[in-house]
Scaffold this active site. Sequence first.
Site, PDB file in Angstrom:
ATOM      1  N   GLY A 115       0.876  -1.406   0.137  1.00 35.94           N
ATOM      2  CA  GLY A 115      -0.178   0.076   0.093  1.00 35.94           C
ATOM      3  C   GLY A 115       0.772   1.248   0.040  1.00 35.94           C
ATOM      4  O   GLY A 115       0.387   2.177   0.421  1.00 35.94           O
ATOM      5  N   ALA A 116       2.086   1.218  -0.528  1.00 36.48           N
ATOM      6  CA  ALA A 116       2.760   2.405  -0.531  1.00 36.48           C
ATOM      7  C   ALA A 116       2.375   3.667  -1.018  1.00 36.48           C
ATOM      8  O   ALA A 116       2.787   4.629  -0.957  1.00 36.48           O
ATOM      9  CB  ALA A 116       4.370   1.826  -1.242  1.00 36.48           C
ATOM     10  N   GLY A 118      -0.741   4.427  -1.305  1.00 35.77           N
ATOM     11  CA  GLY A 118      -2.067   4.779  -0.550  1.00 35.77           C
ATOM     12  C   GLY A 118      -1.764   6.049   0.141  1.00 35.77           C
ATOM     13  O   GLY A 118      -0.716   6.678   0.208  1.00 35.77           O
ATOM     14  N   GLY A 148      -0.998  -1.612  10.091  1.00 34.64           N
ATOM     15  CA  GLY A 148      -1.812  -0.700  10.596  1.00 34.64           C
ATOM     16  C   GLY A 148      -3.283  -0.767   9.856  1.00 34.64           C
ATOM     17  O   GLY A 148      -4.126  -0.080  10.374  1.00 34.64           O
ATOM     18  N   ALA A 182      -1.762  -2.729  15.040  1.00 36.65           N
ATOM     19  CA  ALA A 182      -1.917  -1.616  15.581  1.00 36.65           C
ATOM     20  C   ALA A 182      -3.211  -0.804  14.891  1.00 36.65           C
ATOM     21  O   ALA A 182      -3.016  -0.302  14.026  1.00 36.65           O
ATOM     22  CB  ALA A 182      -0.874  -0.848  16.436  1.00 36.65           C
ATOM     23  N   PRO A 183      -4.325  -0.579  15.934  1.00 34.18           N
ATOM     24  CA  PRO A 183      -5.153   0.089  15.157  1.00 34.18           C
ATOM     25  C   PRO A 183      -4.980   1.690  15.003  1.00 34.18           C
ATOM     26  O   PRO A 183      -5.677   2.546  14.314  1.00 34.18           O
ATOM     27  CB  PRO A 183      -6.584   0.033  16.036  1.00 34.18           C
ATOM     28  CG  PRO A 183      -6.169  -0.215  17.334  1.00 34.18           C
ATOM     29  CD  PRO A 183      -4.828  -1.056  17.204  1.00 34.18           C
ATOM     30  N   PHE A 219      -1.298   4.017  15.173  1.00 33.66           N
ATOM     31  CA  PHE A 219       0.274   4.387  15.487  1.00 33.66           C
ATOM     32  C   PHE A 219       0.453   5.439  15.817  1.00 33.66           C
ATOM     33  O   PHE A 219       1.744   5.892  15.897  1.00 33.66           O
ATOM     34  CB  PHE A 219       1.025   3.819  13.930  1.00 33.66           C
ATOM     35  CG  PHE A 219       0.986   2.374  13.792  1.00 33.66           C
ATOM     36  CD1 PHE A 219       2.185   1.750  14.586  1.00 33.66           C
ATOM     37  CD2 PHE A 219      -0.016   1.624  13.231  1.00 33.66           C
ATOM     38  CE1 PHE A 219       2.253   0.471  14.349  1.00 33.66           C
ATOM     39  CE2 PHE A 219       0.480   0.194  12.999  1.00 33.66           C
ATOM     40  CZ  PHE A 219       1.518  -0.251  13.326  1.00 33.66           C
ATOM     41  N   HIS A 251     -13.405  10.497  10.461  1.00 32.33           N
ATOM     42  CA  HIS A 251     -12.524  10.017   9.500  1.00 32.33           C
ATOM     43  C   HIS A 251     -12.928  10.502   7.967  1.00 32.33           C
ATOM     44  O   HIS A 251     -13.983  10.728   7.860  1.00 32.33           O
ATOM     45  CB  HIS A 251     -12.239   8.508   9.624  1.00 32.33           C
ATOM     46  CG  HIS A 251     -11.639   7.897  10.710  1.00 32.33           C
ATOM     47  ND1 HIS A 251     -12.290   7.869  12.047  1.00 32.33           N
ATOM     48  CD2 HIS A 251      -9.979   7.716  10.978  1.00 32.33           C
ATOM     49  CE1 HIS A 251     -11.441   7.327  12.975  1.00 32.33           C
ATOM     50  NE2 HIS A 251      -9.987   7.432  12.222  1.00 32.33           N
ATOM     51  N   LYS A 300     -12.336   6.036   4.342  1.00 33.94           N
ATOM     52  CA  LYS A 300     -12.067   4.875   5.381  1.00 33.94           C
ATOM     53  C   LYS A 300     -13.155   3.865   5.011  1.00 33.94           C
ATOM     54  O   LYS A 300     -14.447   4.301   5.115  1.00 33.94           O
ATOM     55  CB  LYS A 300     -12.059   5.476   6.650  1.00 33.94           C
ATOM     56  CG  LYS A 300     -11.551   4.353   7.471  1.00 33.94           C
ATOM     57  CD  LYS A 300     -11.399   4.816   9.050  1.00 33.94           C
ATOM     58  CE  LYS A 300     -11.485   4.020   9.987  1.00 33.94           C
ATOM     59  NZ  LYS A 300     -10.251   3.244   9.760  1.00 33.94           N
ATOM     60  N   THR A 355      -9.610   2.298  16.389  1.00 34.28           N
ATOM     61  CA  THR A 355      -9.246   2.863  17.465  1.00 34.28           C
ATOM     62  C   THR A 355     -10.473   3.033  18.554  1.00 34.28           C
ATOM     63  O   THR A 355     -10.370   2.878  19.811  1.00 34.28           O
ATOM     64  CB  THR A 355      -8.760   4.370  17.109  1.00 34.28           C
ATOM     65  OG1 THR A 355      -7.544   3.907  16.414  1.00 34.28           O
ATOM     66  CG2 THR A 355      -8.328   5.236  18.556  1.00 34.28           C
TER      67      THR A 355
HETATM   68  P1  NAP Z   1      -5.712   4.064   1.014  1.00 33.05           P
HETATM   69  O1  NAP Z   1      -5.441   5.548   0.238  1.00 33.05           O
HETATM   70  O2  NAP Z   1      -7.033   3.486   0.181  1.00 33.05           O
HETATM   71  O3  NAP Z   1      -4.384   3.185   0.463  1.00 33.05           O
HETATM   72  C1  NAP Z   1      -4.499   1.876   0.394  1.00 33.05           C
HETATM   73  C2  NAP Z   1      -3.376   1.473  -0.461  1.00 33.05           C
HETATM   74  O4  NAP Z   1      -3.390   0.066  -0.648  1.00 33.05           O
HETATM   75  C3  NAP Z   1      -3.802   1.870  -1.852  1.00 33.05           C
HETATM   76  O5  NAP Z   1      -2.864   2.305  -2.632  1.00 33.05           O
HETATM   77  C4  NAP Z   1      -4.297   0.509  -2.487  1.00 33.05           C
HETATM   78  O6  NAP Z   1      -4.239   0.549  -4.050  1.00 33.05           O
HETATM   79  C5  NAP Z   1      -3.306  -0.446  -1.748  1.00 33.05           C
HETATM   80  N1  NAP Z   1      -4.020  -1.832  -1.912  1.00 33.05           N
HETATM   81  C6  NAP Z   1      -5.125  -2.278  -1.762  1.00 33.05           C
HETATM   82  N2  NAP Z   1      -5.282  -3.494  -1.624  1.00 33.05           N
HETATM   83  C7  NAP Z   1      -4.114  -4.052  -1.809  1.00 33.05           C
HETATM   84  C8  NAP Z   1      -3.397  -5.310  -1.642  1.00 33.05           C
HETATM   85  N3  NAP Z   1      -4.022  -6.062  -1.722  1.00 33.05           N
HETATM   86  N4  NAP Z   1      -1.950  -5.137  -1.857  1.00 33.05           N
HETATM   87  C9  NAP Z   1      -1.112  -4.146  -1.872  1.00 33.05           C
HETATM   88  N5  NAP Z   1      -1.776  -2.817  -1.824  1.00 33.05           N
HETATM   89  C10 NAP Z   1      -3.093  -2.849  -1.841  1.00 33.05           C
HETATM   90  O7  NAP Z   1      -6.061   4.102   2.404  1.00 33.05           O
HETATM   91  P2  NAP Z   1      -5.376   4.647   3.755  1.00 33.05           P
HETATM   92  O8  NAP Z   1      -5.832   5.730   4.140  1.00 33.05           O
HETATM   93  O9  NAP Z   1      -3.756   4.779   3.096  1.00 33.05           O
HETATM   94  O10 NAP Z   1      -5.271   3.543   4.803  1.00 33.05           O
HETATM   95  C11 NAP Z   1      -4.867   2.171   4.530  1.00 33.05           C
HETATM   96  C12 NAP Z   1      -5.365   1.465   5.676  1.00 33.05           C
HETATM   97  O11 NAP Z   1      -4.459   1.946   7.082  1.00 33.05           O
HETATM   98  C13 NAP Z   1      -6.744   1.424   6.157  1.00 33.05           C
HETATM   99  O12 NAP Z   1      -7.287   0.174   6.455  1.00 33.05           O
HETATM  100  C14 NAP Z   1      -6.831   2.536   7.332  1.00 33.05           C
HETATM  101  O13 NAP Z   1      -8.063   2.438   8.120  1.00 33.05           O
HETATM  102  C15 NAP Z   1      -5.683   2.063   7.878  1.00 33.05           C
HETATM  103  N6  NAP Z   1      -5.092   3.269   8.754  1.00 33.05           N
HETATM  104  C16 NAP Z   1      -4.539   2.712  10.008  1.00 33.05           C
HETATM  105  C17 NAP Z   1      -3.800   3.888  10.562  1.00 33.05           C
HETATM  106  C18 NAP Z   1      -3.105   3.304  12.109  1.00 33.05           C
HETATM  107  O14 NAP Z   1      -2.443   4.090  12.664  1.00 33.05           O
HETATM  108  N7  NAP Z   1      -3.157   2.030  12.444  1.00 33.05           N
HETATM  109  C19 NAP Z   1      -3.698   5.019  10.458  1.00 33.05           C
HETATM  110  C20 NAP Z   1      -4.520   5.453   9.160  1.00 33.05           C
HETATM  111  C21 NAP Z   1      -5.072   4.450   8.422  1.00 33.05           C
HETATM  112  P3  NAP Z   1      -5.405   0.881  -4.913  1.00 33.05           P
HETATM  113  O15 NAP Z   1      -5.726   2.376  -4.576  1.00 33.05           O
HETATM  114  O16 NAP Z   1      -4.879   0.442  -6.325  1.00 33.05           O
HETATM  115  O17 NAP Z   1      -6.626  -0.115  -4.491  1.00 33.05           O
END
Ligand code: NAP
Length: 209
Positions: free
Chosen positions: A7-8, A10, A70, A93-94, A96, A123, A127, A134
């Site tokens: 997900g680099a 994203g 994450g 971790a839900p 970070f 959010h 999302k 969290t």
């Molecule tokens: P995002 O912008 O939608 O990014 C997700 C990325 O992952 C996109 O580039 C997507 O590609 C890619 N992806 C989807 N399925 C994949 C797979 N099977 N293998 C590899 N890459 C894949 O979402 P985000 O805001 O970055 O958030 C990502 C996740 O982290 C969510 O679940 C969010 O709730 C969570 N999060 C956690 C924290 C924490 O602190 N734990 C903080 C923020 C977010 P495409 O666009 O091509 O589909």
Amino acid sequence: MKLAFFGAEGKVGQALVPVLERAGHSVRGIEIGDDVDVAGLDACVDFTTPTGAPANVRAALDQGVSCVVGTTGWDPTELGELARENGLRLFVAPNFSIGAVLMMRFAAQAAAYMPRAEIVELHNEAKQDAPSGTAAMTAKLIGGDVTIHSVRLPGLVAHQEVIFGSEGQLLTIRHDTTARESFADGVLLALSKLAELPAGLTTGLDALL
Ligand code: NAP
């Protein structure tokens, strides 16, 4: 460390990869559809989707690589068992961001004196899961029957209020994530402590502080 980042491209990935690189890690981005070839790397980081993360983690664990995850909205219990059997670590971790972990701690402390609480989590509209991981973890720490209100709108990053109410008084504990770089400190901490964790699943940044 030599890392793969699922997900680099994203929103979180784009914020975190440069910070990880500046901290001295080498990072290979893996997107959806790419071959998951991570053998020989030191760890994988996953910020993708609730459906993508389990397959990515399973592939990494099958190739002998521990994971820091994450992505929220999925249950890591079964893969934690696989990690334990393989002598690897799965850290999930839900949230970070250190400030959010402190918010959860303070909420748990307040609940001992003010048990009636509700949570409002807000959010970005992209999302996929609700309530947020969290908020779910905060509710578990508070205990009892805690209602969670989820708001999804453009313009938001990640925000949470825990509102405690008792006769004649309110206490609000609020945390705002205004930039996704706030998650970097927690990810760096998890990577630095990964090898010291017991094999299997560890959840929550709180376990590392
Ligand atoms: P995002 O912008 O939608 O990014 C997700 C990325 O992952 C996109 O580039 C997507 O590609 C890619 N992806 C989807 N399925 C994949 C797979 N099977 N293998 C590899 N890459 C894949 O979402 P985000 O805001 O970055 O958030 C990502 C996740 O982290 C969510 O679940 C969010 O709730 C969570 N999060 C956690 C924290 C924490 O602190 N734990 C903080 C923020 C977010 P495409 O666009 O091509 O589909």
